[in-house]
Structure formats: structure tokens, C-alpha cells
Design a protein around this motif. Sequence first.
Motif, short mmCIF file in Angstrom:
data_model
loop_
_atom_site.label_atom_id
_atom_site.label_comp_id
_atom_site.label_asym_id
_atom_site.label_seq_id
_atom_site.Cartn_x
_atom_site.Cartn_y
_atom_site.Cartn_z
N MET A 1 0.81 -1.21 0.00
CA MET A 1 0.00 0.00 0.00
C MET A 1 0.85 1.27 0.00
SD MET A 1 -1.41 -0.75 3.86
CE MET A 1 -2.93 0.14 3.59
N ASN A 2 0.17 2.41 -0.17
CA ASN A 2 0.86 3.70 -0.22
C ASN A 2 1.06 4.32 1.16
OD1 ASN A 2 1.26 4.11 -3.08
ND2 ASN A 2 -0.96 4.27 -3.25
N THR B 1 4.51 3.18 0.55
CA THR B 1 5.43 3.79 -0.41
C THR B 1 5.80 5.23 -0.04
OG1 THR B 1 3.59 4.54 -1.81
CG2 THR B 1 4.55 2.40 -2.30
N THR C 1 4.05 0.35 -5.23
CA THR C 1 3.12 -0.68 -4.80
C THR C 1 3.31 -1.93 -5.66
OG1 THR C 1 1.35 0.04 -6.29
CG2 THR C 1 1.40 1.01 -4.07
#
Length: 720
Positions: free
Chosen positions: A554-555, A561, A648
Amino acid sequence: MEETLKGTINRFFFQDLEGGYVVFVLDLANNNTVTVKGTLPPLQAGQEVELMGNWVLDPKYGRQFNAQFCKSSFPTSITGLKNFLGSGLIKGIGKVYADKLVNKFGKHVLAIIEKEPEKLQEVEGIGAKRVQVISQAWQEHRDIAEIMVFLQEKHISPALATRIYKQYKHNTIPYMLQNPYRVAEEVWGIGFKTADEIAQKLGFDKECAQRITAGILFALHTANQQGHLYCTVTDLKKSVHTLLELSESEEVALRLKRELHTLYDQGKIKLVSHENEHYLATAAAYNAEKGITRCIKNLLEHQSQLTINIDAVYKKLYTQTDSLCLNEQQIQGVLTTLQRKVTVITGGPGTGKTTLIKKLIHTLEQEKVRYKLAAPTGRAAKRITEGTGRNAATIHRLLEFEPITRSFKHNEHNALSLDFLIVDEASMIDVFLAHSLLKALPRHAHLLLIGDIDQLPSVGAGNFLNDCIASEVIACIRLTEVFRQAQDSLIIVNAHRANRGEFPTLFLPGARQDFVFIKDSDPAHLITHLKSIFFSTLSKHRIKQDDCVVLTPMNRGTAGTQTINHQLQALLNPQASEQLNFGGTCYKTGDRVMQIRNNYDKFVFNGDVGTVTEINTEDRSLSVNFGEKTVEYDTNELSELVLAYAITIHKSQGSEYPAVIIPLYVQHFTLLQRNLIYTAITRARTICIIIGESRALAMALHNNKSTQRVTFLRNFLKEK
């Protein structure tokens, strides 16, 4: 109590070009200075402004003026003009040319730029080309300034206001007054809620036709973003009611029903009935699936022009003695592609997909068949080029996009010149790109789609490859035998174990130790592990830092990220010759970045990764090298880029990296599923390192219930 201040901007302490928040020093007419803060339209040093707001006492910075509204005008003093023009606001004018222009034309310089730009050539170093750039940039600034004043009361950030302007130019204000909801559909980066806020400020009623229509289309587009092409009528109505916060009255129900009928009559939505349920889709989604169906059926019905002796090919393949010996499944795959017009070949890592392609190409070349190789992304195309020794193009490049018409050059009216098309990584293709590709194939051509259906589905909408297989209309060959040399790699072994839901093994006699699991339950320790890997482990495996990527589910979050990218940037690129701040990110020369939307004007696409090669602090722009080309981004386009030291797992599809690091923690639980882990592991070529919790990995491997996308392509293909 609200007050008004007038003055000239001296200098900025802080300026967020995306969000619009600024802190600056304002010079007042009485020679005093004050500190001003607020979310305001784009401003430059030297500009004269009239501010409305109130005084606040900041515990750290003392007394400040909190501006709520700003009306700006151009500077009139020599110093102000030099500061204003030297700020980089007007492309083509930096500090050097600002001084030259003001020294030459004095207080009339802005009038000269606007009304008599040809006179600018009287200044040394300014030619006709630079005059054109300056004149165009000045006009855009004037237009944007008017739009900013209009939109600032609607709480639109300067960055979004600029995007609106780029979409509609001088028509921005009339279009917004007519139907502000259109921006949610037509302007990238603006969602329905933002458009709705603008509409409310402009006085649109909460139950008006435009709002309900926009809510319906937004709900369908939201479903598309989740991979679905259709919604049941019941679910769609619920979504619209929740989104618009509509009452449950009979009158509202009738309005919603009326707008659905209107959209259907206008051809903007389509209806499909299946198993006593009604489904709705946008016209684009429905037409894409119907178009794919029509194209595939045309291919299957039209006779092949290949004149290959299948018996001779069969004999050659079975008596082969070269290094490209094929097993039974691969031989069947080659023969099927030569006999059937449309074929799918699927298989996991190490099952010989690339070897099959190489043997097929060899056969096609011997038979003098015109063929082309393609893949959805630049990285995937590079992989197939490296694997076969033959040139492969991205699908976009193969179809030749034309920015002027905003369409592909090759289509049903201008087919590709080929007899055989081989497309790798076909699991990444969404229905819209698939439709464009199939339209461009001549009817006599053969099509081979190669992909791993156990990976994550395409980032875009639909389930193209899986639906083609499920229809049972298209020939499908599954490669299941893992070659002996592939079994020597723990990466390959563990990819297949993951695909079966089994925990990875960390040791096999005789196998390369190319798979590592660092167990650590605390995400806060992740950066320590990354530092050790980048500065020690990689060198032991003779891998460059640039050839290693972090793939995370996930971000957001400690192991997302966004956090990892900033940490790795500080670790791997701490110093750079030039820097540019935008939207909370400091871009530096040497940074690895990724494009996050398709930009057909620049011909760069969602998922393309490049390196920042140059930063122009005067023009506030930067250049990114994407391998084959270098692309320039100005400030208003930087929202299309993100740092890409970490990406991702979804974005990594179609790519392969020498080294892959996969952080895996329970905090990722909402996204933990088997095909996610399988996809991540299969991205690694030389070494794969998982960092995190055994529990998180176990959760993912046991979760094989990936969301079933709502599509009808398989049904359409089965129809007679």
C-alpha cells in the motif's frame, strides 16, 4: 475582526505550490513589514496585493496576518518588477533577463510584453523563439489569474485550478457556471466531492438534475477504478443515495429514476440483464467489451493466410537438438498458435513461456511471416526484447498515438501491417486498451496472448485475459512443468509454493540462496534493514542500488510507499546539485520517479519509471529520462510524478528487477492476499527479500478470495 491590508510581497518563508499555503513578508506603504499566512492563489515576490483577513497570535512566530482573500495586481516599482519577472513565473524569463528587460523598458515592461512583444528582441539574447514562449506564458498567466480569483472562494487549490484552466482554457468560467460537475469527469485529480463543493458555492440545488446525473456517473467510474465494469441497478441507486446524501422520499426516487432513463436515452449508460438482475455500465465500458467480442469473433471467423506446413513444423519440434528444446506443453503451444487464430498461453515463472516465444519466432522467421512483439508497458517490452533478442514495442507505441486527434493512428480503418501479433504480459491489459489493440488487427492475423493469470489482475478496469480463457471460445495452453534449471532458484520454487498457499522454504540442497526472509514485527525497524541491504547485501550479490526496488502492498502507513520513498531518498540521494519542492516532496537530480497517469501529450504512461536528470530552478521545471526519451515537466504537471524507490506491488506488474524487497506487516491486512505475494515474488530475478511478520505472510497465503470483478466479456464471447 476582519481587516484589509495593502502592500508589496517582499519574500516568502514558505510556499506550497500544490496546496496554495504560503507564509510571506509584506511591505506596507508606511515602510513597516508584517508576516502574512494563508491559502491563496499563486503569488510572486514583487506583486502588489490587497488582503482581507484577521490578526492571529502564533505561539511560536508571534503576531501574523491570517489572509482569507487576496486580490493581486502587477507591481509598479522597478524593484518590484524585477522581483516579479525574476521569480520564474513567466516561462522564458529568469533573473538575468528580468534585469535586462526592466533596465531596457522600465515601468512599461509589462505593457510591452502584453501589447508589443516583438520589441523584446531589442534586448540582447532574446530571439523570436523566446519572445513566443514569453508571450504565450504571459497570456496564460493573465487567464489563470482571473480564474484563480473566481475559484479561490470555491476552496479550489491553485494546483487544481491550474488543471481546470488547462482543460478548458478561456471557457473555464462559463463552463463552471453551466455545469461544475463536469470537472470530476474531465479533469484528472478532481473528484466528485470537490466538484460538488464548487457547485454548492455556485448555488446548485442538492437535488438538481446535474447533481444526480453526476452522482450516477461518478458511482460507475468509482466501480471502474475498483476493476468492475458494471453495477447492479439496486447497488448503484444505494451508492448514489449515500454519495449525495439524498432523502428517501418518493419524489427523490422518481428524480433518480428519471435521470437514469435520461442517461440511457442519451447513450451515456448501458443496461445488461443477467440471471434476473439488471446491471448498468458507462457506455465506454460496455462498448469496450462488446467491441472486443466483435473483434475476436471476426478474427476467429476469418480465414488465416498462413501457409505453414504444420506436419513439418511438428516433426522439427519433436526432433529438435538445439538449446531450445521444448517439452510437450510448449510444442503444443507453438502448434496451436499456428493453427488457431487467437490463442492464450499462460504459466508461472520457470515454465518456459519465453523459450516458447523464441521457438515460435524462429518458426515464423523461417516461414517469412510478418510478425510483431508487444507488451503493455515499457519495462515489459524491454523484458521480452532481452529474452528473445527481437525488438518489442509497447502497445501504445505499436498503435501510434496521435496527440492532435487524441486517438491511435492504427484502428479498424488503418490496420497494422502484420500477419501475427505476440503480446506478452497480457494479464495487465484492461478492456479499453484491449479493444484499441484488437480493432487495429487485420482480420487474417493470428493473435497470441501470453500472461500469468495467477498474478494480480490489471490495474485498469475489467478482467480481459481471464474472461477470454473462461469463455472457452479461445484456445488456451497452460504451461505447468517447471524446468530443472528454474528449480535451482528459491525465487521460482517459492513463487509456486506461494501460488499453492504454502509457506516459503529458505533452503533446498543445491538451490541458489536467492530468497531471504528477515523476521521483524516492528515496522519502525524497516529503514535499518533497508540501509543494511542497500549498502551491504546488494554489493555481495553484485547488484547496483539502482537495480533494487521496494515493493509494498500500500501507499500509506509506516511501511507504505510514501514513507519509504522519503526515507530511501534521504539514504540513497542525500545531496544533489539541484532541488525542487512540490506538494511536500523535494525532487532532486538523480531521483527515481514514476508517472502515475497516462499522459498522451508527453507519451508517458501510468507506471513508467525514469530518473530526474535536470532541474531548472528559474522555470521551476524538471526533466525526467525514461530510457528512450527525456520529458520536461513544469510545476503544474509535477502532481503526475511520485518518487519510485518504493512502489506498490500493483504498479510493479510487467516489470522485473534484479533485487526486490517486500515489507510485509499485519498493518497491510486489508490488502493481504495470495496473488499479491505471488506477483511480488515473481518480480525478482536475482534476489528476493521479505521483511516483516510471519503472521502477515501467513494471512496473505491463506487468503485466496480475491475480489471477483463484475464483467460480462466471457458471456458476450459465448453468445452465438
